[in-house]
Design an enzyme around this catalytic site. Structure first.
Site, PDB file in Angstrom:
ATOM      1  N   GLY A 184       0.873  -1.179   0.000  1.00  0.00           N
ATOM      2  CA  GLY A 184       0.000   0.000   0.000  1.00  0.00           C
ATOM      3  C   GLY A 184       0.897   1.211   0.000  1.00  0.00           C
ATOM      4  O   GLY A 184       1.805   1.309  -0.812  1.00  0.00           O
ATOM      5  N   GLU A 185       0.680   2.090   0.948  1.00  0.00           N
ATOM      6  CA  GLU A 185       1.508   3.293   1.067  1.00  0.00           C
ATOM      7  C   GLU A 185       2.055   3.327   2.490  1.00  0.00           C
ATOM      8  O   GLU A 185       1.294   3.493   3.446  1.00  0.00           O
ATOM      9  CB  GLU A 185       0.624   4.512   0.752  1.00  0.00           C
ATOM     10  CG  GLU A 185       1.400   5.755   0.466  1.00  0.00           C
ATOM     11  CD  GLU A 185       2.413   5.584  -0.670  1.00  0.00           C
ATOM     12  OE1 GLU A 185       2.071   5.038  -1.729  1.00  0.00           O
ATOM     13  OE2 GLU A 185       3.577   5.981  -0.459  1.00  0.00           O
ATOM     14  N   SER A 186       3.365   3.160   2.612  1.00  0.00           N
ATOM     15  CA  SER A 186       3.937   2.988   3.956  1.00  0.00           C
ATOM     16  C   SER A 186       3.736   4.209   4.850  1.00  0.00           C
ATOM     17  O   SER A 186       3.579   4.069   6.066  1.00  0.00           O
ATOM     18  CB  SER A 186       5.428   2.639   3.860  1.00  0.00           C
ATOM     19  OG  SER A 186       6.132   3.649   3.166  1.00  0.00           O
ATOM     20  N   CYS A 213       6.191  -5.251   0.529  1.00  0.00           N
ATOM     21  CA  CYS A 213       6.338  -3.930  -0.091  1.00  0.00           C
ATOM     22  C   CYS A 213       6.200  -2.804   0.942  1.00  0.00           C
ATOM     23  O   CYS A 213       7.099  -2.638   1.753  1.00  0.00           O
ATOM     24  CB  CYS A 213       5.358  -3.817  -1.250  1.00  0.00           C
ATOM     25  SG  CYS A 213       5.868  -2.612  -2.464  1.00  0.00           S
ATOM     26  N   ARG A 216      12.905   3.425  -0.539  1.00  0.00           N
ATOM     27  CA  ARG A 216      11.557   3.401  -1.133  1.00  0.00           C
ATOM     28  C   ARG A 216      11.606   3.728  -2.627  1.00  0.00           C
ATOM     29  O   ARG A 216      12.470   4.474  -3.074  1.00  0.00           O
ATOM     30  CB  ARG A 216      10.659   4.421  -0.438  1.00  0.00           C
ATOM     31  CG  ARG A 216      10.329   4.043   0.979  1.00  0.00           C
ATOM     32  CD  ARG A 216       9.476   5.117   1.627  1.00  0.00           C
ATOM     33  NE  ARG A 216       8.203   5.264   0.941  1.00  0.00           N
ATOM     34  CZ  ARG A 216       7.414   6.319   1.080  1.00  0.00           C
ATOM     35  NH1 ARG A 216       7.759   7.312   1.854  1.00  0.00           N
ATOM     36  NH2 ARG A 216       6.272   6.379   0.442  1.00  0.00           N
ATOM     37  N   ARG A 248       6.075  -0.272  -7.746  1.00  0.00           N
ATOM     38  CA  ARG A 248       6.697   0.845  -6.995  1.00  0.00           C
ATOM     39  C   ARG A 248       7.470   0.287  -5.799  1.00  0.00           C
ATOM     40  O   ARG A 248       7.330   0.736  -4.661  1.00  0.00           O
ATOM     41  CB  ARG A 248       5.647   1.868  -6.543  1.00  0.00           C
ATOM     42  CG  ARG A 248       5.110   2.705  -7.700  1.00  0.00           C
ATOM     43  CD  ARG A 248       4.343   3.913  -7.237  1.00  0.00           C
ATOM     44  NE  ARG A 248       3.320   3.541  -6.285  1.00  0.00           N
ATOM     45  CZ  ARG A 248       3.187   4.057  -5.079  1.00  0.00           C
ATOM     46  NH1 ARG A 248       4.013   4.990  -4.662  1.00  0.00           N
ATOM     47  NH2 ARG A 248       2.222   3.656  -4.299  1.00  0.00           N
ATOM     48  N   HIS A 261       5.015  -8.633  -4.223  1.00  0.00           N
ATOM     49  CA  HIS A 261       3.633  -8.838  -3.769  1.00  0.00           C
ATOM     50  C   HIS A 261       3.112 -10.248  -4.038  1.00  0.00           C
ATOM     51  O   HIS A 261       2.352 -10.446  -4.988  1.00  0.00           O
ATOM     52  CB  HIS A 261       2.702  -7.884  -4.518  1.00  0.00           C
ATOM     53  CG  HIS A 261       2.842  -6.462  -4.137  1.00  0.00           C
ATOM     54  ND1 HIS A 261       2.152  -5.896  -3.102  1.00  0.00           N
ATOM     55  CD2 HIS A 261       3.596  -5.484  -4.673  1.00  0.00           C
ATOM     56  CE1 HIS A 261       2.469  -4.631  -3.004  1.00  0.00           C
ATOM     57  NE2 HIS A 261       3.342  -4.352  -3.947  1.00  0.00           N
ATOM     58  N   GLU A 284       0.725 -11.673  -2.765  1.00  0.00           N
ATOM     59  CA  GLU A 284      -0.750 -11.656  -2.680  1.00  0.00           C
ATOM     60  C   GLU A 284      -1.397 -11.292  -4.013  1.00  0.00           C
ATOM     61  O   GLU A 284      -2.602 -11.427  -4.170  1.00  0.00           O
ATOM     62  CB  GLU A 284      -1.206 -10.704  -1.560  1.00  0.00           C
ATOM     63  CG  GLU A 284      -1.076  -9.218  -1.840  1.00  0.00           C
ATOM     64  CD  GLU A 284       0.340  -8.656  -1.655  1.00  0.00           C
ATOM     65  OE1 GLU A 284       1.303  -9.457  -1.591  1.00  0.00           O
ATOM     66  OE2 GLU A 284       0.480  -7.424  -1.598  1.00  0.00           O
TER      67      GLU A 284
HETATM   68  N1  GLN Z   1       5.922   2.879  -2.790  1.00  0.00           N
HETATM   69  C1  GLN Z   1       5.134   2.469  -1.670  1.00  0.00           C
HETATM   70  C2  GLN Z   1       5.673   3.034  -0.364  1.00  0.00           C
HETATM   71  O1  GLN Z   1       6.679   3.661  -0.366  1.00  0.00           O
HETATM   72  C3  GLN Z   1       5.063   0.965  -1.583  1.00  0.00           C
HETATM   73  C4  GLN Z   1       4.386   0.412  -2.802  1.00  0.00           C
HETATM   74  C5  GLN Z   1       3.667  -0.871  -2.594  1.00  0.00           C
HETATM   75  O2  GLN Z   1       3.384  -1.305  -1.458  1.00  0.00           O
HETATM   76  N2  GLN Z   1       3.294  -1.479  -3.692  1.00  0.00           N
HETATM   77  O3  GLN Z   1       5.086   2.866   0.637  1.00  0.00           O
END
Ligand code: GLN
Length: 192
Positions: free
Chosen positions: A46-48, A77, A103, A138, A174, A176
């Site tokens: 997701g987005e850390s 991720c 990241r 990403r 990932h 999942e």
């Molecule tokens: N780029 C995202 C982050 O820095 C991580 C991306 C992902 O979980 N697919 O959190």
């Protein structure tokens, strides 16, 4: 066996589907009290920064750190970023795994890619021989591992994309989002 998936943000639903396909009890976790009954926890992609901010708001930081002292946690991720001790910028981290992460190391969303990886402990735990087909979105790079953390997998150019520190697991990619259940099976073997 009861595995929780941290369900603050990101692709937690996909992890739950994988766990259920393996016949494991899988719950969405949002509150500290829900951790007690778990054998292991997955922190999804997701987005850390968002996951970290929400974990602070939900008073989960210390309970998660305590959980990781004796039980299994796997970060995929963004989850791997959240487990790390350093990302060379300021954001909430659990800091319980001896890895330094960069990241978005492969660029933007359009630079997402897939790669076949040879991961011996995974093959051993699942009694299989096929390479593991990994999906990177990403994705972060694990710049270095230290202390008890070990490299689990590298790309052909040597960049680290999976690490393990006893019952803690971090993957840049990932599992999942694939049809291959072996990484979840491997994690369950660590949670036992
Ligand atoms: N780029 C995202 C982050 O820095 C991580 C991306 C992902 O979980 N697919 O959190």
């Amino acid at each position: 066996m009861n595995i929780g998936v941290l369900a603050l943000q990101g692709d937690f639903a996909e992890h739950i589907v994988m766990l259920k396909r393996l016949g494991v009890e899988a719950d969405e976790i949002r509150l500290p009290g829900q951790l007690d009954s778990l054998d292991g926890l997955i922190i999804p992609g997701g987005e850390s920064t968002t996951i970290g901010k929400l974990a602070e708001d939900f008073k989960l930081m210390e309970p998660l750190r305590a959980f990781g002292k004796s039980r299994a946690i796997w970060g995929t991720c963004a989850g791997a970023i959240f487990l790390s001790k350093d990302v060379r910028r300021h954001q909430p981290l659990l800091g319980i795994m001896d890895i330094i992460v960069e990241r978005n190391a492969f660029g933007r969303q359009v630079d997402s890619f897939e790669a076949d990886l040879d991961i011996e402990p995974l093959k051993k735990a699942t009694r299989t021989t096929d390479p593991y087909h990994a999906v990177f979105i990403r994705a972060p790079i694990i710049q270095s591992v230290s202390g008890k953390a070990k490299i689990l997998s590298v790309l052909p150019d040597g960049r680290i994309v999976a690490a393990q520190e006893e019952k803690l697991l971090a993957t840049s990619f990932h599992p999942e989002l694939t049809n291959d259940l072996r990484f979840h099976e491997f994690f369950i073997s660590l949670a036992k």
